[in-house]
Design an enzyme around this catalytic site. Structure first.
Site, PDB file in Angstrom:
ATOM      1  N   HIS A  29      79.208  26.360 -73.060  1.00 14.62           N
ATOM      2  CA  HIS A  29      78.079  27.227 -72.698  1.00 14.62           C
ATOM      3  C   HIS A  29      77.737  26.950 -71.218  1.00 14.62           C
ATOM      4  O   HIS A  29      76.705  26.366 -70.902  1.00 14.62           O
ATOM      5  CB  HIS A  29      76.897  26.922 -73.622  1.00 14.62           C
ATOM      6  CG  HIS A  29      75.846  27.987 -73.680  1.00 14.62           C
ATOM      7  ND1 HIS A  29      75.921  29.161 -72.957  1.00 14.62           N
ATOM      8  CD2 HIS A  29      74.671  28.057 -74.373  1.00 14.62           C
ATOM      9  CE1 HIS A  29      74.851  29.898 -73.208  1.00 14.62           C
ATOM     10  NE2 HIS A  29      74.088  29.251 -74.058  1.00 14.62           N
ATOM     11  N   GLN A  87      74.330  27.974 -69.570  1.00 13.51           N
ATOM     12  CA  GLN A  87      73.243  27.099 -70.016  1.00 13.51           C
ATOM     13  C   GLN A  87      73.221  25.828 -69.159  1.00 13.51           C
ATOM     14  O   GLN A  87      72.155  25.393 -68.700  1.00 13.51           O
ATOM     15  CB  GLN A  87      73.457  26.748 -71.495  1.00 13.51           C
ATOM     16  CG  GLN A  87      72.404  25.846 -72.074  1.00 13.51           C
ATOM     17  CD  GLN A  87      71.056  26.535 -72.213  1.00 13.51           C
ATOM     18  OE1 GLN A  87      70.966  27.584 -72.791  1.00 13.51           O
ATOM     19  NE2 GLN A  87      70.009  25.936 -71.664  1.00 13.51           N
ATOM     20  N   CYS A 143      68.217  23.747 -75.417  1.00 15.06           N
ATOM     21  CA  CYS A 143      68.684  25.069 -74.978  1.00 15.06           C
ATOM     22  C   CYS A 143      67.954  26.194 -75.715  1.00 15.06           C
ATOM     23  O   CYS A 143      67.922  27.317 -75.234  1.00 15.06           O
ATOM     24  CB  CYS A 143      70.187  25.180 -75.174  1.00 15.06           C
ATOM     25  SG  CYS A 143      70.710  24.890 -76.868  1.00 15.06           S
ATOM     26  N   ASP A 177      70.136  19.881 -79.392  1.00  7.67           N
ATOM     27  CA  ASP A 177      70.483  21.251 -79.786  1.00  7.67           C
ATOM     28  C   ASP A 177      70.570  21.256 -81.316  1.00  7.67           C
ATOM     29  O   ASP A 177      70.565  20.200 -81.955  1.00  7.67           O
ATOM     30  CB  ASP A 177      71.830  21.637 -79.132  1.00  7.67           C
ATOM     31  CG  ASP A 177      72.260  23.065 -79.428  1.00  7.67           C
ATOM     32  OD1 ASP A 177      71.413  23.887 -79.835  1.00  7.67           O
ATOM     33  OD2 ASP A 177      73.460  23.365 -79.261  1.00  7.67           O
ATOM     34  N   ARG A 229      80.048  36.699 -75.271  1.00 14.52           N
ATOM     35  CA  ARG A 229      79.673  35.649 -76.229  1.00 14.52           C
ATOM     36  C   ARG A 229      80.521  35.844 -77.462  1.00 14.52           C
ATOM     37  O   ARG A 229      80.439  36.879 -78.133  1.00 14.52           O
ATOM     38  CB  ARG A 229      78.184  35.722 -76.561  1.00 14.52           C
ATOM     39  CG  ARG A 229      77.793  34.819 -77.710  1.00 14.52           C
ATOM     40  CD  ARG A 229      76.305  34.651 -77.876  1.00 14.52           C
ATOM     41  NE  ARG A 229      75.741  33.818 -76.837  1.00 14.52           N
ATOM     42  CZ  ARG A 229      74.558  33.191 -76.929  1.00 14.52           C
ATOM     43  NH1 ARG A 229      73.823  33.325 -78.020  1.00 14.52           N
ATOM     44  NH2 ARG A 229      74.112  32.453 -75.938  1.00 14.52           N
ATOM     45  N   ARG A 232      67.459  30.013 -66.840  1.00 12.21           N
ATOM     46  CA  ARG A 232      68.650  30.780 -67.188  1.00 12.21           C
ATOM     47  C   ARG A 232      68.729  32.022 -66.294  1.00 12.21           C
ATOM     48  O   ARG A 232      69.786  32.409 -65.819  1.00 12.21           O
ATOM     49  CB  ARG A 232      68.602  31.228 -68.665  1.00 12.21           C
ATOM     50  CG  ARG A 232      68.607  30.103 -69.699  1.00 12.21           C
ATOM     51  CD  ARG A 232      69.930  29.385 -69.718  1.00 12.21           C
ATOM     52  NE  ARG A 232      71.052  30.288 -69.867  1.00 12.21           N
ATOM     53  CZ  ARG A 232      71.505  30.786 -71.031  1.00 12.21           C
ATOM     54  NH1 ARG A 232      70.927  30.427 -72.163  1.00 12.21           N
ATOM     55  NH2 ARG A 232      72.552  31.590 -71.077  1.00 12.21           N
TER      56      ARG A 232
HETATM   57  N1   CP Z   1      70.154  29.089 -75.222  1.00 16.76           N
HETATM   58  C1   CP Z   1      70.724  30.274 -75.527  1.00 16.76           C
HETATM   59  O1   CP Z   1      71.863  30.558 -75.159  1.00 16.76           O
HETATM   60  O2   CP Z   1      69.918  31.098 -76.244  1.00 16.76           O
HETATM   61  P1   CP Z   1      70.348  32.483 -76.917  1.00 16.76           P
HETATM   62  O3   CP Z   1      71.287  32.146 -78.053  1.00 16.76           O
HETATM   63  O4   CP Z   1      69.070  33.091 -77.381  1.00 16.76           O
HETATM   64  O5   CP Z   1      71.039  33.323 -75.883  1.00 16.76           O
HETATM   65  N1  NVA Z   2      75.078  25.241 -80.119  1.00 18.01           N
HETATM   66  C1  NVA Z   2      74.319  26.438 -80.343  1.00 18.01           C
HETATM   67  C2  NVA Z   2      73.753  26.927 -79.058  1.00 18.01           C
HETATM   68  C3  NVA Z   2      72.910  28.162 -79.166  1.00 18.01           C
HETATM   69  C4  NVA Z   2      72.387  28.615 -77.842  1.00 18.01           C
HETATM   70  C5  NVA Z   2      75.193  27.493 -80.983  1.00 18.01           C
HETATM   71  O1  NVA Z   2      76.350  27.633 -80.580  1.00 18.01           O
HETATM   72  O2  NVA Z   2      74.741  28.171 -81.913  1.00 18.01           O
END
Ligand code: CP
Ligand code: NVA
Length: 318
Positions: free
Chosen positions: A141, A144, A275, A235, A114, A303
């Protein structure tokens, strides 16, 4: 007697050793096979043993669902995870990705990463000799999206003829929904304020993948965006790394809250997805996210199942 194997094994075997950097790294057949395998792992119809293989987690941004679901998925598959938090490794002190990726490839069997720039993820994948999984970048993502379409399939029994409407920022989550929807033949509409549309190159790529099997549309009108849709998705307005834009975005996104009025314009059977994490009263009303149409906690659970299927396939457990 072992249970019948129903998921498409040739499509899944072809995933062994591959990376998942983008939804577009999968074919339609592979994506469908992963969703089917996820369902089979969830029901107990299929069991996979990864014989102690190790997944390294390099998370430069915060995470609850992704981090925990990857760890639990590996544990359930008979593997383990190692937390390679950049704050406690040399990654945080600027060791080059090329060196880190080659070293970690000697220790672990896959990496879930990430980070901010998609290019950094691509650089890890270039230098690593093991599968690299996108656990969220600023661009996409994909893990997701697998869980999202599994949740949609669970709700309607099939993805045929469905339309998903996303209301809000044209961000990483929206990009993966466009690409994965295109592969699966699910129409996707994105309703965003002017200036917050998804990336035009991603939209073009998604339209090429869809090859006319479904429609992928943008609008600046949230009511038009959700009309008749089978799933409404939103989101956060300010993603990780955009915290300083929060106030300015709250103004720009006025009228884009997924609330009861928008839900009433959708198909009467419509489900609501997010999400998570969510901000009640901003991008979604409390009544909608906690109401009867919401599937957000099934979605969060999925997930785990979707990533278990992905890890089983990439790590050759099938
Ligand atoms: N939806 C998602 O990716 O959540 P987190 O940021 O908690 O991993
Ligand atoms: N769009 C959001 C998703 C978090 C799971 C971010 O990138 O922070």
């Amino acid at each position: 007697m072992s249970p019948p194997i129903t998921s498409s094994v040739p499509a899944l075997k072809a995933l062994r050793g591959r990376d998942l950097l983008s939804c577009a790294d999968l074919s339609a057949e592979e994506t469908l096979a992963l969703l089917q395998l996820a369902g089979e792992l969830r029901s107990g119809a299929r069991r996979v043993d990864l014989h102690g293989q190790l997944l390294g987690l390099i998370f430069t941004k915060a995470s609850t669902r992704t981090r925990v679901s990857f760890s639990v998925a590996m544990a359930r598959l008979g593997g383990q995870t190692l937390d390679l938090n950049p704050a406690v490794t040399q990654v945080g002190r600027g060791e080059p990705i090329a060196d880190t990726a080659r070293v970690l490839s000697r220790y672990v069997d896959a990496l879930a990463i990430r980070t901010f720039a998609q290019q950094d993820l691509s650089d890890y994948a270039h230098w690593a000799s093991i599968p690299v999984i996108n656990a969220l970048t600023d661009l996409e993502h994909p893990c997701q999206a697998l869980a999202d379409f599994l949740t949609l399939q669970d709700a309607f029994g099939s993805l045929d003829g469905l339309c998903l409407a996303y209301v809000g920022d044209g961000n990483n989550v929206a990009h993966s929904l466009l690409l994965c929807g295109a592969l699966l033949g699910v129409s996707v509409r994105i309703a965003s304020p002017a200036g917050f549309e998804p990336d035009s190159a991603v939209l073009e790529q998604a339209r090429a993948l869809a090859a006319g099997r479904c429609s992928l549309e943008l609008t600046t009108d949230p009511v038009a965006g959700v009309r008749g849709a089978h799933a409404l998705y939103t989101d956060v307005w300010a993603s990780m790394g955009q915290e300083q834009e929060q106030r300015q975005r709250e103004e720009a996104f006025a009228g884009f809250c997924l609330d009861e009025a928008l839900l009433a314009a959708a198909d009467p059977r419509a489900i609501v997805l997010h999400c998570l994490p969510a901000h009640r009263g901003e991008e979604i009303s409390a009544g909608v996210i906690d109401g009867p149409a919401s599937r957000v906690f099934d979605q969060a659970e999925n997930r785990l199942h979707a990533q278990q299927a992905l890890l089983a396939a990439l790590l050759g457990g099938l």
